[in-house]
Design an enzyme around this catalytic site. Structure first.
Site, mmCIF file in Angstrom:
data_model
loop_
_atom_site.group_PDB
_atom_site.id
_atom_site.type_symbol
_atom_site.label_atom_id
_atom_site.label_comp_id
_atom_site.label_asym_id
_atom_site.label_seq_id
_atom_site.Cartn_x
_atom_site.Cartn_y
_atom_site.Cartn_z
ATOM 1 N N THR A 197 17.709 5.880 13.010
ATOM 2 C CA THR A 197 18.577 5.844 14.419
ATOM 3 C C THR A 197 17.863 6.924 15.315
ATOM 4 O OG1 THR A 197 20.216 7.023 13.583
ATOM 5 C CG2 THR A 197 20.159 4.688 13.657
ATOM 6 N N ASN A 246 26.066 4.585 15.704
ATOM 7 C CA ASN A 246 26.936 4.734 14.200
ATOM 8 C C ASN A 246 26.950 6.294 13.876
ATOM 9 O OD1 ASN A 246 25.791 5.395 11.483
ATOM 10 N ND2 ASN A 246 23.975 4.152 12.581
ATOM 11 N N LYS A 289 11.297 7.966 4.862
ATOM 12 C CA LYS A 289 11.892 7.406 6.093
ATOM 13 C C LYS A 289 11.996 8.661 6.910
ATOM 14 C CE LYS A 289 15.398 4.675 7.552
ATOM 15 N NZ LYS A 289 16.431 3.706 7.284
ATOM 16 N N CYS A 299 19.119 13.563 7.879
ATOM 17 C CA CYS A 299 20.436 14.156 7.478
ATOM 18 C C CYS A 299 20.162 15.704 8.004
ATOM 19 C CB CYS A 299 20.764 14.000 6.138
ATOM 20 S SG CYS A 299 19.553 14.080 4.973
HETATM 21 C C1 LIG Z 1 25.705 1.347 9.784
HETATM 22 C C2 LIG Z 1 24.358 1.962 9.760
HETATM 23 C C3 LIG Z 1 24.531 2.827 8.478
HETATM 24 C C4 LIG Z 1 22.833 3.397 8.243
HETATM 25 N N1 LIG Z 1 22.965 4.118 7.339
HETATM 26 C C5 LIG Z 1 21.832 4.774 6.453
HETATM 27 C C6 LIG Z 1 21.710 5.224 5.370
HETATM 28 O O1 LIG Z 1 22.471 5.414 4.723
HETATM 29 N N2 LIG Z 1 20.462 5.829 5.329
HETATM 30 C C7 LIG Z 1 19.357 5.687 6.026
HETATM 31 O O2 LIG Z 1 17.952 6.051 5.599
HETATM 32 N N3 LIG Z 1 19.388 4.954 7.106
HETATM 33 C C8 LIG Z 1 20.723 4.363 7.567
HETATM 34 N N4 LIG Z 1 20.772 3.627 8.759
HETATM 35 C C9 LIG Z 1 19.420 3.331 9.517
HETATM 36 C C10 LIG Z 1 18.914 1.969 9.478
HETATM 37 O O3 LIG Z 1 18.552 1.912 7.904
HETATM 38 C C11 LIG Z 1 17.735 1.681 10.235
HETATM 39 O O4 LIG Z 1 16.708 2.535 10.143
HETATM 40 C C12 LIG Z 1 18.196 1.704 11.761
HETATM 41 O O5 LIG Z 1 19.387 1.114 12.004
HETATM 42 C C13 LIG Z 1 17.378 0.957 12.546
HETATM 43 O O6 LIG Z 1 17.074 -0.252 12.175
HETATM 44 P P1 LIG Z 1 17.817 -1.489 13.037
HETATM 45 O O7 LIG Z 1 17.823 -1.274 14.411
HETATM 46 O O8 LIG Z 1 17.212 -2.931 12.564
HETATM 47 O O9 LIG Z 1 19.397 -1.207 12.504
HETATM 48 C C14 LIG Z 1 21.970 3.013 9.185
HETATM 49 C C15 LIG Z 1 22.023 2.121 10.376
HETATM 50 C C16 LIG Z 1 23.406 1.696 10.509
HETATM 51 C C17 LIG Z 1 23.783 0.828 11.739
#
Ligand SMILES: Cc1cc2nc3c(=O)[nH]c(=O)nc-3n(C[C@H](O)[C@H](O)[C@H](O)COP(=O)(O)O)c2cc1C
Length: 320
Positions: free
Chosen positions: A203, A74, A175, A138
């Site tokens: 990510t 993403n 985080k 970021c």
């Molecule tokens: C569509 C999307 C949007 C995300 N937006 C944020 C965000 O705004 N802030 C943040 O700290 N992490 C954001 N993340 C990261 C997630 O919170 C998480 O750390 C990451 O996706 C790993 O977890 P997962 O494998 O369960 O998705 C986002 C992830 C995805 C997929």
């Protein structure tokens, strides 16, 4: 039996260790199951918002999401209406979930992190916010695109400024980004800055190419990988911090494990590696019953073990 799933992350008390991962449920209003399913809400310990910035942001050009073999890439770009709109229009809607609310924040400079956290805290008149989660992944515009989270001196200063600008009742969660060789370096910096809790991982950087146009598929060209593919990485980073940082192994600084969780067994793995609670994102896009399913699985597991889930934290580090 209910008590078996309760966890305490310092002042943050959760009735279950399961949380939405930031950015994967909007501000609650984008996911129908959260509003319509008491079962989903009762399986959760807290709700984490998507990233809030001081000023409104449009986000990145499309495509913003590309599917991969075992996850997604993403490059959403933190679209949101800004902090003022969030506190005046969106925050009160989260009260109806009857869950602790964790607000995820991003900023373009160290100073802006301070202004944003103080704004949120001062304008939270109904004391809805339980914790602020500082997203350090970021890009730092002032430093020409290097992520804040890879520079320990900057991590410490950001955490410190956020901590100074929020009331004691609000926990500060840092985080961390996995896009670094040694996760314990920013983790220690966050602890030095005064974080109450660590969360990992965000990510992993990645990209995908359209072979017919010979162009990157994402509008932003590169993005972040999430979903099952990244679970071993998140798990490793939790394991490393728990084993190498005494504040983590003593649970003085609890860890929220995030990354690739899609089954209840994954949650137990994260907890045994050293997490006290977990965040789940991508897998929820696939299965709307994910949280109740996982809740049932971990509840049955601790029942069979005969110990509260909090006692399983870090047990993979025991000798023998
Ligand atoms: C569509 C999307 C949007 C995300 N937006 C944020 C965000 O705004 N802030 C943040 O700290 N992490 C954001 N993340 C990261 C997630 O919170 C998480 O750390 C990451 O996706 C790993 O977890 P997962 O494998 O369960 O998705 C986002 C992830 C995805 C997929």
């Amino acid at each position: 039996m209910e008590n078996m799933l309760q966890v305490s992350l310092n002042n943050l008390k959760l009735k279950t260790p399961l949380m939405t991962a930031s950015g994967t449920s909007g501000h609650g209003n984008e996911i129908d199951v959260l509003e319509n399913s008491p079962e989903v809400r009762s399986s959760l310990g807290a709700f984490i918002t998507k990233g809030v910035t001081l000023k409104a942001k449009e986000g990145n050009p499309e495509f913003r999401i590309v599917e991969t073999d075992s996850g997604i890439l993403n490059a959403i770009g933190l679209p949101n209406e800004g902090a003022e709109f969030f506190v005046k229009t969106e925050l009160s809607g989260l009260l109806s979930f009857e869950l602790p609310v964790i607000v995820n924040i991003s900023a373009d400079s160290i100073e802006e992190f301070g202004v944003l956290s103080s704004y949120l805290c001062d304008n939270d008149i109904n004391q809805i916010i339980s914790a602020i989660e500082v997203n350090l992944s970021c890009p730092n515009i002032k430093k020409g695109g290097i992520a804040f989270g890879t520079d320990p001196a900057i991590v410490e200063r950001i955490v410190n400024i956020v901590k100074k600008n929020v009331d004691d009742r609000i926990s500060v969660i840092t985080k961390l980004t996995p896009n670094i060789t040694d996760i314990t370096i920013p983790a220690r910096a966050a602890i030095n800055g005064g974080t109450d809790i660590l969360a990992m991982i965000n990510t992993l950087r990645g990209t995908a190419i359209d072979i017919y146009t010979a162009r990157p598929l994402l509008g932003n060209k590169t993005g972040g990988l999430s979903g099952p593919a990244i679970k071993p990485v998140g798990l490793y980073m939790v394991y490393e911090c728990f084993s190498k940082i005494s504040e983590c192994s003593s649970r003085q600084i609890p860890i929220i494990g995030i990354g690739g969780i899609s089954r209840w067994e994954d949650v137990i793995e994260y907890i045994m590696a050293g997490a006290s609670a977990v965040g789940i994102g991508t897998a929820w896009f696939v299965n709307p019953d994910l949280f109740p399913d996982i809740y049932k699985g971990i509840k049955e597991f601790v029942k069979q073990k005969g110990v509260p889930i909090s006692e399983l934290t870090g047990i993979a580090h025991q000798d023998g």
